[in-house]
Design a protein around this motif. Structure first.
Motif, PDB file in Angstrom:
ATOM      1  N   PRO A 249      57.685  30.116  45.176  1.00  0.00           N
ATOM      2  CA  PRO A 249      57.163  31.284  44.449  1.00  0.00           C
ATOM      3  C   PRO A 249      58.049  31.700  43.272  1.00  0.00           C
ATOM      4  CG  PRO A 249      56.902  31.598  46.787  1.00  0.00           C
ATOM      5  CD  PRO A 249      57.696  30.336  46.625  1.00  0.00           C
ATOM      6  N   GLU A 250      59.354  31.497  43.393  1.00  0.00           N
ATOM      7  CA  GLU A 250      60.248  31.880  42.297  1.00  0.00           C
ATOM      8  C   GLU A 250      60.142  30.948  41.089  1.00  0.00           C
ATOM      9  OE1 GLU A 250      61.043  31.422  45.524  1.00  0.00           O
ATOM     10  OE2 GLU A 250      63.059  30.515  45.732  1.00  0.00           O
ATOM     11  N   ASP A 251      59.382  29.876  41.200  1.00  0.00           N
ATOM     12  CA  ASP A 251      59.113  29.021  40.049  1.00  0.00           C
ATOM     13  C   ASP A 251      57.978  29.570  39.186  1.00  0.00           C
ATOM     14  OD1 ASP A 251      59.616  26.207  42.213  1.00  0.00           O
ATOM     15  OD2 ASP A 251      61.034  26.996  40.727  1.00  0.00           O
ATOM     16  N   THR A 252      57.336  30.620  39.654  1.00  0.00           N
ATOM     17  CA  THR A 252      56.241  31.220  38.894  1.00  0.00           C
ATOM     18  C   THR A 252      56.741  31.741  37.559  1.00  0.00           C
ATOM     19  OG1 THR A 252      54.994  31.839  40.878  1.00  0.00           O
ATOM     20  CG2 THR A 252      54.568  33.103  38.868  1.00  0.00           C
ATOM     21  N   ALA A 253      56.118  31.279  36.476  1.00  0.00           N
ATOM     22  CA  ALA A 253      56.542  31.639  35.127  1.00  0.00           C
ATOM     23  C   ALA A 253      55.583  31.004  34.129  1.00  0.00           C
ATOM     24  CB  ALA A 253      57.959  31.159  34.851  1.00  0.00           C
ATOM     25  N   VAL A 254      55.742  31.396  32.876  1.00  0.00           N
ATOM     26  CA  VAL A 254      55.111  30.660  31.780  1.00  0.00           C
ATOM     27  C   VAL A 254      56.106  29.587  31.349  1.00  0.00           C
ATOM     28  CG1 VAL A 254      54.166  30.781  29.460  1.00  0.00           C
ATOM     29  CG2 VAL A 254      53.800  32.680  31.058  1.00  0.00           C
ATOM     30  N   TYR A 255      55.637  28.364  31.296  1.00  0.00           N
ATOM     31  CA  TYR A 255      56.482  27.230  30.928  1.00  0.00           C
ATOM     32  C   TYR A 255      56.196  26.827  29.489  1.00  0.00           C
ATOM     33  CZ  TYR A 255      58.091  26.664  35.708  1.00  0.00           C
ATOM     34  OH  TYR A 255      58.697  26.867  36.928  1.00  0.00           O
TER      35      TYR A 255
END
Length: 122
Positions: A86-92
């Motif tokens: 879940p902590e990988d959630t982001a705009v890449y």
């Protein structure tokens, strides 16, 4: 230089995604390429980068889970993301520069693609 990122989406924790960034308008093989990410309220941080001579960098938070690669024949850089959290959630964001990625920690790369949203549900 134009960069077009794709491949984001919604995935459950433990799942995988592969991001792609198609580049045009420059000699792809002579540029360093990389991926950054930005979560809400956070700074944009480098995730992984790849030099023109094959050297790679992966942030400690993704080491062993994410892998950056490039296909010079297709002018495309990839980010394979496994064991997503879940902590990988982001705009890449995809990025490129003629300067090698070692300088990107103090001076942002010159060229950016549009972001692609990655959401990891728990």
């Amino acid at each position: 230089v134009q960069l077009q990122a794709s491949g984001g989406g919604l995935v459950q924790a433990g799942g995988s995604l592969r991001l792609s960034c198609a580049a045009s308008g420059h000699t792809f093989s002579t540029y360093a390429m990389g991926w950054f990410r930005q979560a809400p309220g956070e700074e944009r941080d480098i995730v992984a980068a790849l030099s023109w001579d094959g050297g790679t960098y992966h942030a400690d938070s993704v080491k062993g889970r994410f892998t950056i690669s490039r296909d010079n024949a297709k002018n495309t850089v990839y980010l394979q993301m496994n064991s997503l959290k879940p902590e990988d959630t982001a705009v890449y964001y995809c990025a490129a520069d003629q300067r090698n990625y070692g300088s990107w920690f103090t001076s942002r790369p010159r060229y950016w693609g549009q972001g692609t949203q990655v959401t990891v549900s728990s």
